[in-house]
Structure formats: C-alpha cells, structure tokens
Design an enzyme around this catalytic site. Structure first.
Site, short mmCIF file in Angstrom:
data_model
loop_
_atom_site.label_atom_id
_atom_site.label_comp_id
_atom_site.label_asym_id
_atom_site.label_seq_id
_atom_site.Cartn_x
_atom_site.Cartn_y
_atom_site.Cartn_z
N LYS A 175 21.86 62.34 31.22
CA LYS A 175 23.42 61.91 30.75
C LYS A 175 23.43 63.08 29.50
O LYS A 175 24.63 63.62 29.39
CB LYS A 175 23.54 60.62 30.26
CG LYS A 175 23.51 59.58 31.40
CD LYS A 175 24.83 59.74 32.18
CE LYS A 175 24.75 60.69 33.50
NZ LYS A 175 24.32 60.34 34.65
N TRP B 31 33.83 75.48 42.86
CA TRP B 31 32.52 75.59 42.04
C TRP B 31 31.73 76.97 42.70
O TRP B 31 31.57 76.86 43.87
CB TRP B 31 31.78 74.33 42.37
CG TRP B 31 30.60 74.04 41.47
CD1 TRP B 31 30.26 73.63 40.31
CD2 TRP B 31 29.35 74.62 41.88
NE1 TRP B 31 29.24 73.72 39.99
CE2 TRP B 31 28.43 74.33 40.98
CE3 TRP B 31 28.69 75.11 43.02
CZ2 TRP B 31 26.99 74.66 41.10
CZ3 TRP B 31 27.28 75.37 43.08
CH2 TRP B 31 26.54 74.89 42.06
N GLU C 250 17.01 58.91 32.87
CA GLU C 250 18.70 58.97 33.17
C GLU C 250 19.31 59.23 31.75
O GLU C 250 20.29 59.75 31.76
CB GLU C 250 19.06 57.75 33.92
CG GLU C 250 20.48 57.54 34.02
CD GLU C 250 21.12 58.44 35.10
OE1 GLU C 250 20.46 59.17 35.48
OE2 GLU C 250 22.36 58.61 34.62
N ASN D 58 34.96 75.49 51.50
CA ASN D 58 33.93 74.83 50.72
C ASN D 58 32.86 74.74 51.48
O ASN D 58 32.83 74.41 52.63
CB ASN D 58 34.55 73.19 50.49
CG ASN D 58 33.69 72.21 50.05
OD1 ASN D 58 33.68 71.15 50.47
ND2 ASN D 58 32.48 72.95 49.34
N GLY D 59 31.72 75.51 50.98
CA GLY D 59 30.57 75.47 51.37
C GLY D 59 29.77 76.67 51.44
O GLY D 59 30.47 77.63 50.52
N CYS E 213 33.51 72.34 45.59
CA CYS E 213 34.97 72.74 45.76
C CYS E 213 35.73 71.67 46.41
O CYS E 213 35.34 71.05 47.08
CB CYS E 213 35.01 74.14 46.42
SG CYS E 213 33.99 75.54 45.93
N LYS F 227 30.70 67.31 40.81
CA LYS F 227 30.13 65.73 41.04
C LYS F 227 29.73 65.71 42.53
O LYS F 227 28.84 64.94 42.63
CB LYS F 227 31.37 64.88 40.98
CG LYS F 227 31.02 63.58 41.33
CD LYS F 227 31.83 62.50 40.31
CE LYS F 227 31.46 61.18 40.15
NZ LYS F 227 30.20 61.08 39.37
N ARG G 126 34.96 68.36 41.70
CA ARG G 126 34.33 69.09 42.64
C ARG G 126 33.96 70.27 42.15
O ARG G 126 33.16 71.24 42.96
CB ARG G 126 34.89 68.97 44.11
CG ARG G 126 35.24 67.65 44.54
CD ARG G 126 35.74 67.53 45.90
NE ARG G 126 34.89 68.14 47.13
CZ ARG G 126 33.91 67.53 47.61
NH1 ARG G 126 33.89 66.22 47.47
NH2 ARG G 126 33.12 68.19 48.39
N HIS H 291 0.25 63.41 26.07
CA HIS H 291 -0.37 64.68 26.59
C HIS H 291 0.79 65.87 26.75
O HIS H 291 0.84 66.66 27.66
CB HIS H 291 -0.52 64.22 28.34
CG HIS H 291 -1.25 63.02 28.37
ND1 HIS H 291 -2.81 63.01 28.03
CD2 HIS H 291 -1.11 61.76 28.52
CE1 HIS H 291 -3.32 61.87 28.35
NE2 HIS H 291 -2.42 60.86 28.68
N GLU I 283 23.78 66.58 30.33
CA GLU I 283 24.95 66.98 31.38
C GLU I 283 26.39 67.16 30.47
O GLU I 283 27.06 67.82 30.54
CB GLU I 283 25.16 65.64 32.19
CG GLU I 283 24.23 65.81 33.47
CD GLU I 283 24.47 64.95 34.30
OE1 GLU I 283 24.71 64.76 35.57
OE2 GLU I 283 24.41 63.39 33.94
C1 G6P Z 1 25.59 65.72 41.26
C2 G6P Z 1 26.37 64.86 40.30
C3 G6P Z 1 25.26 63.71 39.99
C4 G6P Z 1 24.72 62.95 41.04
C5 G6P Z 1 24.16 64.07 42.12
C6 G6P Z 1 23.77 63.18 43.27
O1 G6P Z 1 24.69 66.58 40.49
O2 G6P Z 1 26.71 65.64 38.96
O3 G6P Z 1 26.09 62.96 38.88
O4 G6P Z 1 23.73 62.09 40.45
O5 G6P Z 1 25.03 65.14 42.41
O6 G6P Z 1 24.97 63.12 43.96
P1 G6P Z 1 25.36 61.86 44.86
O7 G6P Z 1 26.67 61.79 45.20
O8 G6P Z 1 24.37 61.94 46.11
O9 G6P Z 1 24.65 60.49 44.14
#
Ligand code: G6P
Length: 611
Positions: free
Chosen positions: A488, A73, A484, A99-100, A2, A606, A27, A507, A491
C-alpha cells in the site's frame, strides 16, 4: 487495462462518453481520446487524464450521436498525444479504440509496411486497425466482415470498438480476453469496460463473451461468433446503484473505501453467517463440499493484494482444515508447467475478476481437470463466469486503484470457506466453530473502532512522510499483512517499502536499520507474541524507529515502541481483518501529505488485463 466507452442513440454522445471515461480511469490514465461520428469522423485525443482532454477541447465541434472513448494504460508506445486512442485508419474513414495487446502486431506491421502503409503511432492498435482496413479494401466487404476476418489472424487479447464514417450510427465491437459490457436502453446502446458508464441510463446489460462480435446500432444489438452465426444476447439485470461509484463527501475514493469496511465486511457476512443457528450458508461451497473436503491439495492463484489475501488463507485453511495449500502468483503459475491432478481445487482470488494472468492461469488448470472456485468481487466478471463455483465478496465497486475494502472482504470470504470446510470435514469441533462464528460476527464493530484512530494515524503520517524507506514486519497471520502494508505504501506514496517475516529480518534487512528507518511491526497479540516482542527489541537496539500495530492494552510493546496504534482483541485468525486497516490509512495519509494523486497513482491501473 485501458477503459473503453461507446454510445449510440438519440443523446449527445460526448457527455455520456466523457462521464463514462471518468468512471473508468481506474483502468489507466496515461491518455484520453474520443472519436465522434457526425457526417465525418472527429477524433480528439491527448496525453493525460480525462479532465485534461476535456479542458483542451472546449469550444470544438463535439456534436454527435455516436461515439467511442478511451482512457489508456500504455503498453506499446510511451504515453503521448500520438499514441493516444482512438486511432484513425490510413484512409481516415475508420476509428478504433483497443484494450489489450496484439501479440503478433510486428508481423502484421511488416505485411502492411510492404504494401506501403506507414504509421503515425507506435501502437499495436493502429496496426490492427489498418490490417482491418486493408482486408475491407481487398475483399470489398463491409467493416463487420473485415473485422471477423482480421480477428482470425490476431494473437493476443482485445476489446475493440470501431466506427466507420460510411456507416453512421453503428459501432462494431469484439472481445477476446478483455471485458466488454453492453447496456441496453430504449432506442440506444451503451458500451463499457464495465457497467459504471451506463448506470444512470439502464439496468439491463449483456456481458459479451470471448470470440464474439457485436454490431451495435441505436435500436438493434446483434451478437455473432467469429463464424458469422448469430448468438442470442443473454440480458442480465444490474444491481449496482450510482451512489456506490461516487465519492460521497470523501476527498478520495480510497478514503471512502477504507471507511466503508465495517459495512462491506457486514455485507459479506450477511445472509451467510447465522450465529443463532450456528451455521455458515454458502451455496458455492455447499455444492462442491465433497470435492473441497476431500481435496488432497488446494492451490490459491492470484495477483497483487489478492495474492496477499491468498497467503493469509493458506495459514487459515491449513490450520482449520488440515489440507495442504499452495499460494501461487498467477503470472508464474500460468507459464510454468505446474503439476495439477484431477480433483485439485484451485481458488482464484480477484477483486476485478478480469486480471489477465489469473484468468489464463485458471483456464489452464481447468483444462487439466482442476475444480475452479472463484472468490471475486465484480459480479459477472470473466473469472466469476469461468469458475465452476465460487463466492462473491460483495464489497461493492472499488474505484481507488489501491485495493482496500476488497482485501478485507476477501479475507472474510476465505475465512468462511475454511470454517465451512473444516466443520464439514470434522477438523474443528462445534465449540471452536461457534467461537469463530462469534468472532467473525464482531469484526464489523471492531473495524469501526479501528477507524476511530484516523486522526492519530494522520499525525503519524505527518511524522514519517519524509522517510526514504520503510520496513514492515509481521509473523504468522500478520506476516502477509506486513506485505500488504508495504505494498500500500509503495503504491500510494512512492516510498520504497519492504514486507518481511519478522524473524527473517535477521537474514538481511536488519542491515538497513538505523535511526532513519521506520519499521512497522504488525504485532497484535497472538501465539507468536513473545517472539515478535524480541524482534522489536532487536530493531530498537539498532536505533530503528518502531511503529507498532498492537492489541488494545498491550503495555509491553507500548513501552518499547516509538508509536503504537491499538486495535481491538480478536481471534488470531481474524486479526488481519483489523490490523490491515491502520496500514491502509497510514499509506493513504502519507500519500496525501506528499500531495500525490492517491486514487490514481502513477503507472498503476486497477484492472490489469495485460500479462
Ligand atoms: C492491480 C491492482 C491491485 C490488485 C491487482 C490484482 O495491480 O492495482 O490493487 O490487487 O491488480 O487485481 P485483482 O482484480 O485480480 O484482484
């Protein structure tokens, strides 16, 4: 998660808040709302993104000089108009954004219900707000005092901002566990989850700490602890420019951030790498070099993409420094009972520096005597402040929800840390150290060359955009790159994708292979090269479609694969800094081809400030 924004001062509050919310949408973007004080309280809120609220309230009375805004969020209660913040108290006199998570909200709700309160939303926020109002009424005190008393009963994490219709011009704010920045202007104050909403107005900010309460008026900022003692605000200077948080001609922040990588990697090396002198200067490492080189064990704690950077660092640190490394999901680490010895080194990797699980994990480890080393992007963030020492990644603000440039910057910083420890420890000689220095120095140029494949990758995205699943495979340093790449794609394009160590594929995942399955091999030339060539053949023998990321000039794989993307030759330790980039672009263009909102993918945020 948020995003929260607040303003009090001579300007019209609404435009400041709306602009700020747009910058904080990374956020969360499940709903948007504002509360404006002008005589009475006006609350406008709506499910959906900021622009949807903006369109819905054209023509309404938005005049006000004090207001708060929220982009959500969802945690408690589905995304809907009624669960959107700000919430109004039962009397209608107070409005609050949050937020929280308030963990004991069910208990507080029961108490309030027994006193006759009813609730308009399913949120924990509305419960806390009415709890505050109940205290205010019962104790016949002001809002500030009521907030203080209420927060002593609250279990959980929060940043809250409150308006009281009877106290125009004042915003009461409090924080525990979620971020809050206050910008100081001339006769005005700005509040935000980060500094982005205030960049064009002021460069002077105060980062509020946990268990602090702020009473914010246009010309006065008072900070107190929950014991009602005043605290002197520590004013810091911001060094972010507005251009850094704008799209600069790109269609999306994600694309801009992918293309920034030659520069961000360069920025990360600048002032640290000295080719002529044959040194790496990192004050954070130097100050703790004895503990770092004598560590019996290093634990890397992170989430998401940052966790993948940690996995690559495990390989690099073990190879160069000969120190055992464990990489932990912060969310698991914090709830088990991990064995931590005094003197263990914990490296916390985080772009935002606010991820709740990572933050709590390191708090716990610190209590047990571990040394915390932060590898963080956002300057002044909670993890940066909690760390005993650290190194910033200097990638600049990352706005696209899927992390790109922050990841490669993390790799660069973690590699430099490993090299420095190894050099000081004597586990690599001067010749190898110098070779790695030169290799690192070349990475920005090589990243530029990788980006020249942009159009070819766009075409690949068109070709494969309708696949239902993807498999990503890699070995050694490139195994986490496969993870990774798969993350991506999930996401951004909502296509199911799995990353696997290439050999482990036999496996289980090999059962998925048929002519409709694209398999992305991260197969740059390294010590495992012959092995991965065999793995490619195993997939081809089962009619899988192979897309391979290869080193320039690799004819063997070019002849075997359906499609290849070549990257320049690099030392295998640094190969992930390059091999990741085509995978970022592939995910991006598939997302765009599917007409998806790549900067704000559904359900994601994020900065994950809830557990
Ligand atoms: C969220 C974001 C990711 C990020 C992760 C960890 O899931 O969408 O992109 O890698 O948080 O966040 P940080 O800010 O701790 O790297």
């Amino acid at each position: 998660m948020c995003g929260i924004v607040g303003y009090t001062g001579p300007r019209e509050a609404y435009p400041v808040i709306i602009k700020g919310l747009k910058r904080l949408e990374y956020r969360g973007y499940d709903s948007t709302g504002v509360a404006l004080l002008n005589g009475g309280l006006k609350v406008y809120k709506k499910k959906g993104k900021v622009v949807e609220l903006e369109e819905a309230i054209v023509g309404k009375d938005l005049h006000s000089h004090t207001g708060i805004g929220h982009t959500r969020w969802a945690t408690h209660g589905e995304p809907s108009d009624r669960n959107a913040h700000p919430h109004s108290s039962a009397s209608g006199k107070l409005a609050m954004i949050h937020n929280g998570i308030i963990e004991n909200y069910t208990q507080l709700k029961k108490e309030l219900s027994s006193k006759g309160y009813s609730f308009k939303s399913d949120t924990d926020t509305e419960v806390l707000l009415n709890f505050i109002e109940e205290i205010k009424k019962n104790n016949q005190c002001g809002l500030e005092e009521a907030v203080r008393v209420a927060l002593k009963r609250v279990v959980g994490a929060y940043v809250i901002l409150l308006l009281d219709q009877d106290d125009p011009g004042t915003i009461i704010a409090a924080r525990k566990g979620s971020p809050l920045v206050i910008g100081i202007g001339k006769g005005e104050h700005f509040l935000g989850s980060d500094a982005s909403p205030m960049l064009e107005y002021t460069k002077e900010v105060v980062y509020v700490n946990d268990y602090e309460l702020a009473i914010v008026k246009p010309d006065e900022l008072v900070l107190k602890n929950l014991g009602n003692e005043k605290i002197t605000p520590y004013v810091q200077k911001l060094d972010i420019e507005l251009a850094a948080i704008e799209k600069g001609g790109y269609d999306h922040f994600m694309l801009k951030e992918i293309f920034e990588q030659p520069q961000t990697i360069f920025d990360c090396l600048r002032g640290r790498l000295d080719i002529m002198g044959g040194t790496i200067t990192m004050a954070g490492v130097q100050n703790h070099i004895t503990q770092l080189k004598n560590a019996n064990r290093i634990m890397i704690v992170a989430c998401g993409t940052s966790w993948h950077a940690g996995l690559i660092a495990e390989y690099i640190i073990e190879e160069l420094c000969r120190i055992p490394v464990e990489v932990e999901y912060a969310s698991e680490f914090r709830y088990r009972n991990p064995v931590i010895h005094k003197g263990d080194v914990i490296i916390a990797v985080s772009q935002s520096g606010e991820t709740a699980d990572t933050l709590v994990a390191i708090e716990k480890a610190k209590d047990q005597g571990a040394i915390i080393f932060g590898v963080v992007n956002v300057v002044g963030s909670s993890i940066a402040r909690l760390s005993d020492s650290g190194a910033y990644t200097h990638a600049g603000p990352e706005i696209g929800v899927a992390s790109t440039k922050a990841f490669t910057a993390q790799l660069v910083v973690l590699t430099m840390i490993a090299m420095k420890i190894a050099y000081e420890k004597g586990t690599i000689n001067q010749e190898r150290f110098n070779h790695l220095l030169n290799e690192l120095h070349e990475i920005p140029n090589k990243a530029e060359i990788v980006l020249k494949q942009n159009d070819a990758i766009k075409k690949l995205a068109e070709k494969y955009k309708d696949a239902r699943d993807f498999l990503y495979l890699g070995r050694g340093y490139n195994f986490p790159v496969a993870l990774e790449g798969a993350l991506k794609l999930k996401e951004i394009s909502y296509i199911h994708a799995e990353g696997y160590p290439a050999a482990e594929m036999k496996h289980g995942p090999i059962a998925l292979v048929d002519e409709s399955l694209p398999v992305v091999f991260v197969a740059t030339r390294d010590s495992y090269h012959e092995k991965i060539v065999s793995n490619i053949q195993e997939i081809k023998a089962r009619k899988g479609k192979v897309i391979a990321i290869i080193t320039e000039g690799d004819e063997t794989i070019t002849d075997m694969a359906d499609d290849t993307i070549a990257v320049p030759e690099a030392d295998e330790i640094m190969a992930p800094m390059l091999s990741t980039i085509p995978l970022q672009l592939l995910a991006y263009y598939i997302g765009v081809a599917k007409n998806l909102d790549v900067d704000k993918p559904r359900n994601l945020a994020k900065s994950v400030t809830v557990e």
